[in-house]
Design a protein around this motif. Structure first.
Motif, PDB file in Angstrom:
ATOM      1  N   ASN A 303       0.771  -0.987   0.077  1.00 33.72           N
ATOM      2  CA  ASN A 303       0.043   0.363   0.546  1.00 33.72           C
ATOM      3  C   ASN A 303       0.855   1.373  -0.088  1.00 33.72           C
ATOM      4  OD1 ASN A 303      -1.772   2.085   0.622  1.00 33.72           O
ATOM      5  ND2 ASN A 303      -2.550   1.735   2.625  1.00 33.72           N
ATOM      6  N   ARG A 304       1.217   1.496  -0.672  1.00 32.58           N
ATOM      7  CA  ARG A 304       1.776   3.077  -1.388  1.00 32.58           C
ATOM      8  C   ARG A 304       1.344   4.344  -0.621  1.00 32.58           C
ATOM      9  NH1 ARG A 304       6.311   0.544  -3.008  1.00 32.58           N
ATOM     10  NH2 ARG A 304       6.428  -0.369  -5.429  1.00 32.58           N
ATOM     11  N   GLY A 305       0.682   4.252   0.545  1.00 33.68           N
ATOM     12  CA  GLY A 305      -0.239   5.142   0.492  1.00 33.68           C
ATOM     13  C   GLY A 305       0.053   5.080   2.518  1.00 33.68           C
ATOM     14  N   ALA A 306       0.818   3.750   2.914  1.00 32.06           N
ATOM     15  CA  ALA A 306       1.074   3.597   4.164  1.00 32.06           C
ATOM     16  C   ALA A 306       1.758   5.112   4.946  1.00 32.06           C
ATOM     17  CB  ALA A 306       1.120   2.582   4.135  1.00 32.06           C
ATOM     18  N   ARG A 307       1.844   4.910   6.301  1.00 33.60           N
ATOM     19  CA  ARG A 307       2.899   6.166   5.832  1.00 33.60           C
ATOM     20  C   ARG A 307       3.114   5.735   7.314  1.00 33.60           C
ATOM     21  NH1 ARG A 307       1.205  10.314   4.067  1.00 33.60           N
ATOM     22  NH2 ARG A 307       2.786  11.938   5.283  1.00 33.60           N
ATOM     23  N   GLY A 308       3.858   6.641   8.292  1.00 30.81           N
ATOM     24  CA  GLY A 308       4.240   7.363   9.808  1.00 30.81           C
ATOM     25  C   GLY A 308       5.420   6.436  10.358  1.00 30.81           C
ATOM     26  N   SER A 309       5.074   6.150  11.992  1.00 27.69           N
ATOM     27  CA  SER A 309       6.414   5.530  12.382  1.00 27.69           C
ATOM     28  C   SER A 309       6.028   3.854  13.254  1.00 27.69           C
ATOM     29  CB  SER A 309       7.804   6.426  13.233  1.00 27.69           C
ATOM     30  OG  SER A 309       7.024   7.115  14.395  1.00 27.69           O
ATOM     31  N   SER A 310       6.762   3.174  13.476  1.00 31.43           N
ATOM     32  CA  SER A 310       6.142   2.582  15.029  1.00 31.43           C
ATOM     33  C   SER A 310       7.032   1.912  14.866  1.00 31.43           C
ATOM     34  CB  SER A 310       5.842   0.907  13.545  1.00 31.43           C
ATOM     35  OG  SER A 310       4.699   2.142  13.060  1.00 31.43           O
ATOM     36  N   VAL A 311       7.888   1.271  16.101  1.00 29.87           N
ATOM     37  CA  VAL A 311       8.528   1.273  17.163  1.00 29.87           C
ATOM     38  C   VAL A 311       7.938  -0.456  17.690  1.00 29.87           C
ATOM     39  CG1 VAL A 311       9.287   1.283  20.077  1.00 29.87           C
ATOM     40  CG2 VAL A 311       8.451   2.565  18.439  1.00 29.87           C
ATOM     41  N   TYR A 312       8.896  -1.426  17.701  1.00 28.36           N
ATOM     42  CA  TYR A 312       8.255  -3.079  18.056  1.00 28.36           C
ATOM     43  C   TYR A 312       9.495  -3.155  19.111  1.00 28.36           C
ATOM     44  CZ  TYR A 312       6.403  -3.116  13.460  1.00 28.36           C
ATOM     45  OH  TYR A 312       4.860  -2.539  12.867  1.00 28.36           O
ATOM     46  N   VAL A 313       9.682  -4.888  19.707  1.00 29.88           N
ATOM     47  CA  VAL A 313      10.421  -5.001  20.672  1.00 29.88           C
ATOM     48  C   VAL A 313      10.251  -6.212  20.894  1.00 29.88           C
ATOM     49  CG1 VAL A 313      10.081  -3.222  22.726  1.00 29.88           C
ATOM     50  CG2 VAL A 313       8.307  -5.406  22.351  1.00 29.88           C
ATOM     51  N   LEU A 314      11.063  -7.365  21.009  1.00 32.04           N
ATOM     52  CA  LEU A 314      11.004  -8.925  20.596  1.00 32.04           C
ATOM     53  C   LEU A 314      10.244  -9.481  21.307  1.00 32.04           C
ATOM     54  CD1 LEU A 314      13.054 -11.166  19.773  1.00 32.04           C
ATOM     55  CD2 LEU A 314      13.599 -11.487  22.136  1.00 32.04           C
ATOM     56  N   SER A 315       9.343 -10.922  21.116  1.00 33.31           N
ATOM     57  CA  SER A 315       8.153 -10.974  21.603  1.00 33.31           C
ATOM     58  C   SER A 315       9.094 -12.954  21.306  1.00 33.31           C
ATOM     59  CB  SER A 315       6.920 -11.090  21.509  1.00 33.31           C
ATOM     60  OG  SER A 315       6.195 -12.201  21.392  1.00 33.31           O
ATOM     61  N   THR A 316       8.834 -13.380  22.047  1.00 31.78           N
ATOM     62  CA  THR A 316       9.065 -15.416  21.893  1.00 31.78           C
ATOM     63  C   THR A 316       7.828 -15.759  21.792  1.00 31.78           C
ATOM     64  OG1 THR A 316       9.614 -15.605  24.380  1.00 31.78           O
ATOM     65  CG2 THR A 316      11.238 -14.295  23.154  1.00 31.78           C
ATOM     66  N   ARG A 317       6.833 -15.976  22.363  1.00 29.05           N
ATOM     67  CA  ARG A 317       5.597 -15.951  22.063  1.00 29.05           C
ATOM     68  C   ARG A 317       4.496 -15.752  21.064  1.00 29.05           C
ATOM     69  NH1 ARG A 317       4.665 -15.919  28.743  1.00 29.05           N
ATOM     70  NH2 ARG A 317       6.653 -17.167  29.016  1.00 29.05           N
ATOM     71  N   GLY A 318       4.666 -15.194  20.445  1.00 32.74           N
ATOM     72  CA  GLY A 318       3.967 -14.998  19.247  1.00 32.74           C
ATOM     73  C   GLY A 318       4.147 -13.534  19.264  1.00 32.74           C
TER      74      GLY A 318
END
Length: 480
Positions: A303-318
């Protein structure tokens, strides 16, 4: 006969000297090009050589200069000196002793150069020198600048350019420069006054004292991992922008701002276009005693319209969402592109051990990620309103520190692709990430750091300056 023997010996000696001279000339490294450019991270000088060789950095004062000696080297014929730029007022060359080329950079001020790095290519080697924070465009208001006394430069010992050199290891072996800057922990706005009431309100407390770094304090090390690199370009924008180039530019700018913040020091897992396996990135950060690990990326979507920032952390349970799972699978494929074998933790015992080693850091990572996400929210629209979780390979070996993966913006969105290459937007992103890191450490300061000393001083000031009849925060107070 004796005279004839002496004559033959002289001829042989002259032939040997000539052969040695020819051998030295044939094996001498050649400086082929000199370039200087200035940008958001400061001033950068590149010296291109055709082969490996030794070099020595010699800082000089009154006036400020940096000399670089190249033993057994020569200048390419017709080599032109670059024009002045940023911190460098002029470039000159000389020959202090026969066979040694000296390149002298006349500097505009006493700024210590970032430890040298070496970039390799099919055409030879490039020695990179950088002076941080000089003549760069001003940062956004989130990180104002306060001038302070600069650190004096010290001579560096002779170094070498081995064919299989590791630029990251060279950075790790040398201290990052201390650059004067902002006391970022005092940027938080003061709380709004409570509504007027019939009861007497205590006078507002003064702001916490601005303590400088003191002997015995250790800086908090922020490890910055520029995603992808080398044969792994990462995602591509419609206009050809490569993720690996964007992440390196943002990482360098973030490192510059961090090194300009008292109490913090940056460590870059890579500061050139090299490939580093995912499982080694956080380990390198741990080896350099990092207190937090930030992996910088640029997102992509169909989707070329997707925008913005995100933050992720580790998950070992899905994963927390299908999007997070897809993104983790995409980022984890970097080692396949880079030629590394991917060892998946798919058996029960391995998964349990991984979960045990990471469980102690899960809460710290989430807290730190919330602060960084909050900083990004304050400068623009976030793609995800909350911290996401997934099994990112680059975060699996970060069990000794809080760790997160930051997707700065969508390189697949033409508008955001253009912004990602804009130094002003890179400074804004770096400032937002730094704001989150600063707020996290201000609320959870590790002992022995400037942040811990500030917290202690603030607490003492609150107790000392509390109104009469009050025992402190949460204590019982007398009647007004």
């Amino acid at each position: 006969m004796r005279l004839r023997g002496i004559h033959i010996e002289q001829i042989l000696l002259a032939a040997m000297l000539l052969a040695a001279l020819c051998w030295n000339l044939a094996n001498a490294s050649e400086i082929r090009q000199l370039r200087i450019e200035t940008g958001a991270t400061g001033t950068r000088a590149e010296l291109q050589l055709d082969k490996a060789g030794a070099y020595k950095l010699i800082p000089l004062s009154n006036p400020e200069r940096l000399a670089v000696d190249f033993p057994d080297s020569q200048l390419a014929r017709g080599l032109a000196m670059p024009a002045a730029a940023g911190m460098v007022k002029a470039v000159r060359t000389g020959q202090p002793v026969p066979g040694t080329v000296r390149v002298v950079f006349d500097l505009a001020g006493a700024v210590k150069a970032i430890p040298t790095t070496i970039e390799t290519a099919g055409t030879g080697y490039t020695l990179v020198l950088e002076w941080p924070g000089d003549r760069a465009p001003r940062m956004t208001a989130a990180v104002p600048s306060v001038p302070a006394k600069q650190e004096a430069a010290k001579p560096e010992s002779a170094s070498a350019l081995p064919p299989a050199s590791d630029p990251i290891a060279q950075i790790a072996s040398q201290p990052m420069p201390a650059v004067a800057g902002t006391d970022a922990s005092t940027r938080s706005p003061a709380p709004a006054p409570s509504p007027a009431s019939d009861t007497l309100q205590p006078a507002p407390l003064p702001p916490p004292p601005r303590l400088p770094m003191q002997s015995g304090m250790r800086p908090l090390v922020v490890a910055i991992d520029a995603g992808h690199g080398g044969q792994d370009p990462g995602a591509h924008g419609l206009n050809g922008t490569r993720e690996k180039d964007v992440t390196l530019a943002i990482a360098r700018e973030l490192a510059r701002q961090i090194n300009a913040t008292p109490g913090l020091k940056a460590y870059l897992t890579r500061d050139s276009d090299v490939f580093i396996p995912l499982n080694l990135r956080a380990r390198r950060a741990s080896a350099n005693k990092a207190d937090i690990f930030l992996s910088i990326h640029a997102d992509a979507a169909e989707n070329r319209g997707a925008r913005g920032s995100s933050v992720y952390v580790l998950s070992t349970r899905g994963a927390s969402s299908q999007r997070a799972r897809w993104l983790a699978d995409k980022e984890n494929a970097a080692d396949v592109i880079g030629g590394e074998r991917v060892r998946a933790a798919d058996n029960t015992l391995t998964s349990v051990l991984l979960d045990l080693t990471q469980s102690g850091n899960m809460k710290a990572s989430e807290d730190a990620a919330e602060h960084v996400l909050g900083g990004l929210k304050r400068v623009g629209n976030n793609h995800k309103p909350d911290v996401e979780r997934a099994n990112f390979a680059v975060l699996r070996t970060s069990d000794k520190m809080p760790a997160m993966l930051v997707e700065t913006a969508f390189i697949s969105n033409p508008d955001e692709e253009k912004r990602l290459t804009d130094p002003a937007f890179q400074r804004t992103l770096a400032s937002a990430i730094l704001d989150g890191v600063d707020r996290y450490f201000a609320r959870q300061p590790p002992p022995g750091t400037l942040y811990a000393a500030r917290a202690q001083a603030n607490q003492s000031a609150q107790v000392t300056q509390a109104p009469a009849g009050m025992t402190g925060i949460g204590g019982a107070g007398g009647s007004p």
